[in-house]
Design an enzyme around this catalytic site. Structure first.
Site, mmCIF file in Angstrom:
data_model
loop_
_atom_site.group_PDB
_atom_site.id
_atom_site.type_symbol
_atom_site.label_atom_id
_atom_site.label_comp_id
_atom_site.label_asym_id
_atom_site.label_seq_id
_atom_site.Cartn_x
_atom_site.Cartn_y
_atom_site.Cartn_z
ATOM 1 N N TYR A 1 0.576 -1.144 -0.131
ATOM 2 C CA TYR A 1 0.086 -0.122 -0.469
ATOM 3 C C TYR A 1 0.783 1.058 -0.290
ATOM 4 O O TYR A 1 2.260 1.466 0.445
ATOM 5 C CB TYR A 1 -0.969 0.088 1.516
ATOM 6 N N GLU B 1 -0.682 5.232 -0.761
ATOM 7 C CA GLU B 1 -1.153 6.005 -1.119
ATOM 8 C C GLU B 1 0.070 7.455 -0.344
ATOM 9 O O GLU B 1 0.238 7.099 0.306
ATOM 10 C CB GLU B 1 -2.299 6.438 0.077
ATOM 11 N N ASP C 1 -5.309 13.384 -25.168
ATOM 12 C CA ASP C 1 -5.301 12.060 -25.075
ATOM 13 C C ASP C 1 -4.748 11.042 -26.248
ATOM 14 O O ASP C 1 -5.402 10.889 -27.542
ATOM 15 C CB ASP C 1 -7.541 11.426 -24.636
ATOM 16 N N THR D 1 -2.768 5.912 -22.468
ATOM 17 C CA THR D 1 -2.714 4.275 -21.478
ATOM 18 C C THR D 1 -1.344 4.061 -22.160
ATOM 19 O O THR D 1 -0.556 4.000 -22.906
ATOM 20 C CB THR D 1 -3.675 3.818 -21.996
ATOM 21 N N LYS E 1 -1.808 0.132 -24.942
ATOM 22 C CA LYS E 1 -2.390 0.062 -26.537
ATOM 23 C C LYS E 1 -0.929 -0.013 -27.327
ATOM 24 O O LYS E 1 -0.021 -1.006 -27.241
ATOM 25 C CB LYS E 1 -2.990 0.890 -26.788
ATOM 26 N N ARG F 1 -1.579 -3.010 -18.272
ATOM 27 C CA ARG F 1 -2.499 -2.837 -18.808
ATOM 28 C C ARG F 1 -2.773 -1.203 -17.690
ATOM 29 O O ARG F 1 -2.213 -1.634 -16.319
ATOM 30 C CB ARG F 1 -4.085 -3.076 -18.365
HETATM 31 N N1 DSN Z 1 -11.771 0.196 -25.609
HETATM 32 C C1 DSN Z 1 -9.964 1.089 -25.830
HETATM 33 C C2 DSN Z 1 -10.262 1.332 -26.850
HETATM 34 O O1 DSN Z 1 -10.762 0.344 -27.202
HETATM 35 O O2 DSN Z 1 -10.287 2.333 -27.469
HETATM 36 C C3 DSN Z 1 -10.948 2.642 -25.305
HETATM 37 O O3 DSN Z 1 -10.902 2.763 -23.679
#
Ligand code: DSN
Length: 417
Positions: free
Chosen positions: A55, A57, A201, A227, A230, A236
């Site tokens: 933990y 925080e 974004d 993110t 990807k 993730r």
């Molecule tokens: N679910 C993601 C996507 O497929 O683009 C975005 O959150």
């Protein structure tokens, strides 16, 4: 890893079997979901480590609990590597997901009810860009811009017109289903014209930006969210890079504003991913993703698919299925049964609902990680063409499934798992 898996088999054979079958699915079927990738064994090892027990925080050196001296190093490494990779003044590597990162960005600079401008959700914007069913749409007053109805590409003069008419406090650029390059300089000047804060974004294109296959918004946008799983090929999760003046507000918005304890095992895995993405091979990888996407879009065009906006300049494309007289829902299900995984997606001005759609969204990040190149993109397009022309034909599905498995046997993401 093997020892850990043996422990799982002994304790919970049902979950062990789910994991085994998912490894098998990822190794033997073609993965074209534009937001997915195959993360490395090193990233898997970090995210499956004992750091999950801690933990923490707060932030390195300023935690609420003791015992953080070791994990502090992981977060410091992740923050430092993130800034080395993307540039920028300040990094926060704690957001559990892109949705949290976006909400933190809004919380840092907006009050509830403030006006924000983002891309129409049915034209490539994300749920967290103001969907009425998402917290962002309930908390903030979102107004939308879209793509040009003819070219299906952003028209920056039209975006400026919306900004001048609406005078938003913030503008969001960066999308979940837009196949073209984004001109971040144009967005900066639109934001400056109306005195808006610019939020980029780059969840989808973070790996392309890291690998210099797409221009970066860092230094132009005030806040950049992304993110890590990807095109960036990490675990993730998500991260935020911002200008110094927003650093404190961003940190406060993430914790204690939105989240409790950070996921230290995932933060360590993000550090690994940032290191991997800084290697010269990653830039080659990022450029190969785009080459493969261009090749796949061209080959699908030859198979009779209408490629939205006429092609792609990044890792993804949208295809219109109306020439085949089928919906995205039918195509997704038929392709899934034939060993090709992708998702139905609205196309600009889609007459169908988001649950049915007229299109598919396809991405090449995962197949490129698996080692496929332009010849394999032609093969995939031809297999997809066979399925959409006979979506209910079981024998076609079986033949394509076998061909997909044969292709994947030469390009297996996890041969040792
Ligand atoms: N679910 C993601 C996507 O497929 O683009 C975005 O959150």
């Amino acid at each position: 890893m093997t020892d850990l898996f043996d422990a799982l088999v002994a304790t919970d054979p049902e979950i062990a079997d789910v994991i085994r079958r998912e490894i098998e699915r990822q190794n033997t079927t073609i993965q074209l979901i534009a937001s997915e990738n195959f993360t490395s064994p090193a990233v898997l090892a970090a995210s499956g480590s004992v750091l999950t027990n801690k933990y923490s925080e707060g932030y390195p050196g300023k935690r609420y609990y003791g015992g953080n001296v070791v994990v502090d190093e992981a977060e410091e490494l992740a923050r430092r590597r993130c800034l080395e990779l993307f540039g920028g003044d300040h990094a926060n590597v704690q957001p559990h997901a892109g949705a949290n990162a976006n909400l933190a960005a809004y919380m840092a600079v907006l009050d509830p009810g403030d006006k924000v401008m983002g891309m129409r959700l049915d034209q490539g914007g994300h749920l967290t860009h103001g969907s009425p069913v998402n917290a962002t749409g309930r908390l903030y007053n979102f107004v939308a811009y879209g793509v040009d109805p003819e070219s299906e590409v952003l028209d920056y003069d039209a975006v400026l017109d919306v900004a001048v008419a609406e005078r938003p406090k913030a503008i969001v650029c960066g999308y979940t289903a837009y196949p073209r390059l984004i001109d971040f300089e144009a967005f900066r000047s639109i934001a400056d014209e109306v005195g808006a804060i610019l939020i980029a974004d780059i969840a989808h294109i973070a790996g392309l930006v890291a690998g210099d296959a797409h221009a970066s918004p860092v230094g132009l946008a005030d806040i950049v969210t992304f993110t890590t799983h990807k095109t960036l090929r990490g675990p993730r999760g998500a991260a935020i890079v911002c200008k110094a003046e927003y650093a404190q507000a961003i940190d406060k918005a993430v914790f204690p504003g939105l989240q409790g304890g950070p996921l230290m095992h995932v933060i360590a895995a993000k550090a690994v991913a940032f290191k991997e993405a800084a290697a010269p091979e990653f830039s080659e990888y990022a450029h190969a993703i785009v080459r493969n996407a261009v090749a796949l879009a061209a080959a699908l065009g030859e198979e009779g698919f209408r490629v939205v906006s006429g092609g792609t300049e990044n890792h993804l494309m949208l295809v219109d299925l109306r020439p085949f007289g089928i919906t995205g829902k039918v195509a997704q299900e038929s392709l899934d049964a034939a060993g090709i995984t992708c998702n139905k997606n609205t196309i600009p001005n889609d007459p169908e609902s988001p649950f049915v759609t007229s299109g598919l969204r396809l991405g090449t990040a995962a197949v490129t990680t698996a080692g496929m190149g332009e010849p394999e993109m032609a093969t995939i397009a031809s297999l997809m063409g066979r399925v959409v022309q006979a979506p209910d034909d079981e024998s076609v599905r079986a033949e394509v499934r076998e061909a997909a498995a044969t292709l994947c046997s030469k390009f297996t993401p996890y041969p040792d798992l």
